[in-house]
Design a protein around this motif. Structure first.
Motif, PDB file in Angstrom:
ATOM      1  N   ARG A  81       0.840  -1.204   0.000  1.00 46.18           N
ATOM      2  CA  ARG A  81       0.000   0.000   0.000  1.00 46.18           C
ATOM      3  C   ARG A  81       0.875   1.255   0.000  1.00 46.18           C
ATOM      4  N   ALA A  82       0.241   2.392  -0.256  1.00 45.37           N
ATOM      5  CA  ALA A  82       0.955   3.673  -0.300  1.00 45.37           C
ATOM      6  C   ALA A  82       0.198   4.696   0.520  1.00 45.37           C
ATOM      7  N   ARG A  83       0.890   5.741   0.935  1.00 47.26           N
ATOM      8  CA  ARG A  83       0.223   6.802   1.700  1.00 47.26           C
ATOM      9  C   ARG A  83       0.757   8.165   1.299  1.00 47.26           C
ATOM     10  N   TYR A  84      -0.171   9.118   1.197  1.00 49.08           N
ATOM     11  CA  TYR A  84       0.200  10.513   0.972  1.00 49.08           C
ATOM     12  C   TYR A  84       0.543  11.113   2.327  1.00 49.08           C
ATOM     13  N   THR A  85       1.671  11.801   2.428  1.00 45.63           N
ATOM     14  CA  THR A  85       2.077  12.375   3.707  1.00 45.63           C
ATOM     15  C   THR A  85       2.947  13.603   3.462  1.00 45.63           C
ATOM     16  N   MET A  86       3.496  14.142   4.529  1.00 45.30           N
ATOM     17  CA  MET A  86       4.372  15.316   4.411  1.00 45.30           C
ATOM     18  C   MET A  86       5.564  15.183   5.334  1.00 45.30           C
ATOM     19  N   ILE A  87       6.615  15.890   4.975  1.00 43.57           N
ATOM     20  CA  ILE A  87       7.775  16.027   5.854  1.00 43.57           C
ATOM     21  C   ILE A  87       7.838  17.499   6.236  1.00 43.57           C
ATOM     22  N   CYS A  88       7.900  17.762   7.546  1.00 48.95           N
ATOM     23  CA  CYS A  88       7.860  19.145   8.036  1.00 48.95           C
ATOM     24  C   CYS A  88       9.140  19.489   8.786  1.00 48.95           C
ATOM     25  N   ARG A  89       9.363  20.772   8.936  1.00 46.94           N
ATOM     26  CA  ARG A  89      10.472  21.257   9.762  1.00 46.94           C
ATOM     27  C   ARG A  89      10.041  21.199  11.219  1.00 46.94           C
ATOM     28  N   GLU A  90      10.997  21.463  12.105  1.00 50.25           N
ATOM     29  CA  GLU A  90      10.701  21.498  13.545  1.00 50.25           C
ATOM     30  C   GLU A  90       9.616  22.538  13.847  1.00 50.25           C
ATOM     31  N   ASP A  91       9.573  23.632  13.055  1.00 51.34           N
ATOM     32  CA  ASP A  91       8.568  24.688  13.297  1.00 51.34           C
ATOM     33  C   ASP A  91       7.232  24.396  12.608  1.00 51.34           C
ATOM     34  N   GLY A  92       7.109  23.205  12.020  1.00 52.37           N
ATOM     35  CA  GLY A  92       5.836  22.813  11.397  1.00 52.37           C
ATOM     36  C   GLY A  92       5.708  23.177   9.937  1.00 52.37           C
ATOM     37  N   GLY A  93       6.651  23.975   9.402  1.00 49.16           N
ATOM     38  CA  GLY A  93       6.601  24.356   7.985  1.00 49.16           C
ATOM     39  C   GLY A  93       6.808  23.146   7.090  1.00 49.16           C
ATOM     40  N   ILE A  94       6.090  23.114   5.965  1.00 52.63           N
ATOM     41  CA  ILE A  94       6.131  21.951   5.073  1.00 52.63           C
ATOM     42  C   ILE A  94       7.392  21.977   4.207  1.00 52.63           C
ATOM     43  N   LEU A  95       8.219  20.927   4.335  1.00 52.99           N
ATOM     44  CA  LEU A  95       9.398  20.801   3.465  1.00 52.99           C
ATOM     45  C   LEU A  95       9.015  20.181   2.124  1.00 52.99           C
ATOM     46  N   ASP A  96       8.059  19.244   2.147  1.00 54.19           N
ATOM     47  CA  ASP A  96       7.582  18.631   0.906  1.00 54.19           C
ATOM     48  C   ASP A  96       6.375  17.758   1.212  1.00 54.19           C
ATOM     49  N   ASP A  97       5.569  17.510   0.170  1.00 51.57           N
ATOM     50  CA  ASP A  97       4.558  16.467   0.307  1.00 51.57           C
ATOM     51  C   ASP A  97       5.060  15.258  -0.473  1.00 51.57           C
ATOM     52  N   LEU A  98       4.732  14.075   0.024  1.00 55.20           N
ATOM     53  CA  LEU A  98       5.369  12.840  -0.427  1.00 55.20           C
ATOM     54  C   LEU A  98       4.343  11.736  -0.607  1.00 55.20           C
ATOM     55  N   ILE A  99       4.726  10.730  -1.382  1.00 58.08           N
ATOM     56  CA  ILE A  99       4.005   9.460  -1.330  1.00 58.08           C
ATOM     57  C   ILE A  99       5.001   8.411  -0.860  1.00 58.08           C
ATOM     58  N   VAL A 100       4.591   7.628   0.135  1.00 57.68           N
ATOM     59  CA  VAL A 100       5.441   6.564   0.665  1.00 57.68           C
ATOM     60  C   VAL A 100       4.798   5.226   0.312  1.00 57.68           C
ATOM     61  N   TYR A 101       5.563   4.384  -0.369  1.00 52.41           N
ATOM     62  CA  TYR A 101       5.114   3.030  -0.728  1.00 52.41           C
ATOM     63  C   TYR A 101       5.805   2.038   0.197  1.00 52.41           C
TER      64      TYR A 101
END
Length: 372
Positions: free
Chosen positions: A85-105
């Motif tokens: 399966r796969a999931r849409y997610t995000m990686i954020c900085r310590e301050d909560g700002g979005i570094l990127d949106d990702l798909i993880v398989y």
């Protein structure tokens, strides 16, 4: 050859032979369009389109604590993703700002593939490598190991079925399985960025041309056409899908972007940005910041990213993406606007297009939803 020269995908010569208009995108030379971007867009909505997405950044995470590392590094609950399966997610900085949106398989019990946007692949790779400290897990840059070809549109299942014996009927949305397509080993994923049913095929770069040709031949009878990045942008805009650098930036948290659902506070252990995101979540509930909405033009003028959204002579927001919508036949935009003006049908909202306040209708996203 200077290090500033754009990178070429395995299909570069093929795109040029098809007469593609090429453009530098995130350091890659990519096809913008082959003919009319409107025709390419409508082909994906009604038939099928073929995309080269080899600029996307694949990062493999393996090891006994791969799930623990990803749960710590990303905002989603990756440990709960089943194999295949796969999931849409995000990686954020310590301050909560979005570094990127990702798909993880999740490819196997202890193996994951993280797919980052081309413009952020290095940033994501660096962040994951740094966050891997203390975990029994390995982060590997696999950008050169894959070419990525997408076939999208209502005819795509039929086209792909003619080239593989993989169980496509059993393949759910946001799932992936290893298989053979036209004799080429591939990870077949039911994912995409167009709002249509479709598949993304991860293959060895040396197999990319053979696979592209086989898909082209199989799709010819049902009207499949090669498609560039230009129509990919209008397709994702109609489908209300965010684009990094437009709807998502380091100055926004997932809650600001209306995507707080991807943050899983209930998962085990701490994760990068948790405290800041908990604050952002309660802030969004008490005093919602600007809200991401859809805007549909009443006239013909096209809004672009950065244009101010206005009401009663005041600036109430900003356009993040705008384009003519081939499906709606009118210009459309996504914009962050003050919560007071975010309800669909809110009167008196316009976009300042070079000093002229053009009237727009506020609508709920997405602009387009395919018939199941």
């Amino acid at each position: 050859m200077s290090s500033n020269a754009p990178r070429l995908t395995a299909l570069d010569a093929l795109h040029r032979s098809l007469g593609a208009t090429m453009t530098d995108f995130a350091g890659w030379d990519m096809p913008l369009r082959y003919g009319s971007e409107r025709d390419e867009h409508l082909a994906v909505r009604t038939r099928a389109g073929l995309f080269d997405l080899s600029h996307m950044g694949e990062i493999t995470v393996t090891g006994p604590q791969a799930a623990g590392l990803l749960n710590h590094a990303l905002v989603g609950n990756i440990a709960s993703v089943g194999v295949g399966r796969a999931r849409y997610t995000m990686i954020c900085r310590e301050d909560g700002g979005i570094l990127d949106d990702l798909i993880v398989y999740r490819l196997a019990e202890n193996e994951y593939m993280v797919v980052a946007n081309a413009s952020n692949a290095q940033v994501v790779l660096d962040a994951l490598s740094e966050r891997a400290a203390g975990f029994d897990a390995l982060v590997r840059d696999d950008r050169d190991a894959y070419a990525l070809i997408a076939v999208q549109g209502p005819e795509s299942p039929g086209i792909l079925k003619s080239l593989t014996d993989a169980d496509l009927d059993g393949l759910k949305y946001y799932a992936g399985l290893p298989g053979t397509v036209a004799g080429v080993p591939a990870l077949i994923a039911r994912t995409g960025y167009t709002g249509e049913d479709g598949f993304e095929l991860f293959v060895a770069p040396s197999d990319a041309e053979k696979l592209w040709q086989a898909l082209t031949d199989a799709g010819a009878p049902v009207g499949l056409v090669p498609c560039g990045l230009s129509c990919r942008d209008t397709l994702r805009l109609e489908a209300g899908m965010p684009l990094y650098g437009h709807e998502l930036t380091t100055s926004l948290t997932p809650f600001d972007a209306g995507l707080g659902r991807v943050v899983k506070f209930e998962k085990e252990g701490d994760f990068v940005g948790r405290a800041a995101l908990q604050e952002a979540a309660s802030r969004a509930e008490e005093n919602p910041p600007r809200v991401l909405v859809g805007l549909v033009a009443k006239g013909r003028r096209v809004p672009r990213a950065g244009y101010p959204v206005v009401a009663d002579g005041k600036v109430i927001g900003e356009v993040t993406s705008g384009a003519p919508s081939p499906t709606l036949g009118k210009p459309i935009a996504m914009a962050y606007v003050d919560a007071a003006h975010a309800a669909p049908g809110t009167a008196g909202v316009g976009v300042d297009i070079r000093g002229s306040h053009e009237p727009y209708e506020v609508v709920a996203l997405p602009f387009y939803k395919r018939q199941k």
